[in-house]
Write an enzyme that holds these catalytic residues in place. Sequence first.
Site, PDB file in Angstrom:
ATOM      1  N   GLU A 165       0.883  -1.168   0.000  1.00 21.98           N
ATOM      2  CA  GLU A 165       0.000   0.000   0.000  1.00 21.98           C
ATOM      3  C   GLU A 165       0.915   1.211   0.000  1.00 21.98           C
ATOM      4  O   GLU A 165       1.518   1.544   1.017  1.00 21.98           O
ATOM      5  CB  GLU A 165      -0.918  -0.033   1.228  1.00 21.98           C
ATOM      6  CG  GLU A 165      -2.131   0.861   1.098  1.00 21.98           C
ATOM      7  CD  GLU A 165      -1.857   2.309   1.477  1.00 21.98           C
ATOM      8  OE1 GLU A 165      -1.608   3.122   0.548  1.00 21.98           O
ATOM      9  OE2 GLU A 165      -1.860   2.604   2.660  1.00 21.98           O
TER      10      GLU A 165
ATOM     11  N   CYS B 241      -1.966   8.976   2.691  1.00 18.84           N
ATOM     12  CA  CYS B 241      -1.837   8.537   1.295  1.00 18.84           C
ATOM     13  C   CYS B 241      -3.136   8.758   0.534  1.00 18.84           C
ATOM     14  O   CYS B 241      -3.115   8.969  -0.676  1.00 18.84           O
ATOM     15  CB  CYS B 241      -1.419   7.068   1.240  1.00 18.84           C
ATOM     16  SG  CYS B 241      -2.510   5.962   2.164  1.00 18.84           S
TER      17      CYS B 241
END
Length: 454
Positions: free
Chosen positions: A230, A264
């Site tokens: 990720e 993010c």
Amino acid sequence: MNNSIKTINPFNNKTIKEYEVHTSEQLSHFLENSKKAFDKWRETSIKERCRLLDSLAQILEDDKDQLAELITLEMGKPLAQSISEIEKCITLCDFYATNAEDFLADELIDTDANESFISYDPLGTILAVMPWNYPFWQVLRFAVPTLTAGNTAILKHASNVTGCALAIEKLFERAGYPQGCFTSIIANHDAIEKLIANDIIKAVSLTGSEKAGKSIAATAGKHLKKTVLELGGNNACIVLDDADLDKHMDTIVNARMQNAGQSCIAAKRFIVTETIYDEFLKRFKDKVALLKFGDPMDKQVTIGTLARVDLGDILKKQIDGSIALGANVISGNKQDKAYFEPTILTDITKDMPVFKEETFGPVAPIMKVKNTEEAFRMAAETRFGLGTMVFTQSIEIAQHYINTIEDGAYFVNELVKSDARLPFGGTKASGYGRELSREGIHEFVNRKTVFINH
């Protein structure tokens, strides 16, 4: 090589604590303990694993305030946001405590056998390399499904949240998990390659930068070990002509400024159609001006520092590089050590660093486009593929563009966020694999085909 790690409060730059780095002998001991724990843990019933999740959730609830304070001290997040992070971890435990038994049950398949099914078997010890921006949530969203599937876990957390890493290990111990089931190690990055190479480590989960992801994937690939990555994001926030700004402006600002922009999945590129552009810019600026900076331990504070001084330096370079290419500063662009004033930029073009790179801080580049078609075309101008958010009252238009966006998430009239009930992950430079939901608990299992004829 530095044999100790200091955690430093980014708000006042004071040292919180110093920790000794674990030696290679200690790391070998932890690996062996994790393997021994796995041999027993894999035989533990799923009902018992789910019972321990209930225990973990209760401890998180009981210690919520102290754990939130630790987050805030180590990485500067406003206390109210740190409390929300712990509360989200509690919902995660509740979700898997309720659903894990169904997710891991044998899946019957109708074939010409007397009996055929898929068995979901744990892999062994999984290495997690995790970041500092959500120091409890990022770890627990990996650990809860991974351990509940019958694996054991070793955590290499970001060094600036070492206190959080050790606190998480204690949480699992207090909840009743066997010793060695979850282990936090204090190690330098050069130790990771040796850990991955060790036969005890069966797979790796990383949440971090694209650079770190490529390095981890290359090392794991040499040893034929699975990875879930990720990585970074460059999420577009598309605001169309008919967006309801009265209803959604707070959400839009929060999508960029929550956690001082250190996420993010934050909105990193605002793409606004020209009819609504002026009104949007005015309202966005007014809302940002209301953000309150101060000691993040004060629950009234709504924006904190960045987690480290060097992160502000990187952000300043990206902004200044964009200004050199014609970006206009509407507000902000001032740095004071780890604090970076919320910044709004306009006159954005796709060649600017603030548009094409991931910016990890409270900067909002706002691009004006002519129409919906151009808005979605600009949103697709990125190497990343984590998430896109669209604000519009025309749900049919939003649905029309779902298949044109390659990202792992597409949110309409809401900020992109992770939810235990939904798979989370990206495409392209944002990584691969999924966390959370049914898909997340199946990432680190052997999907074994069983075919029986009597």
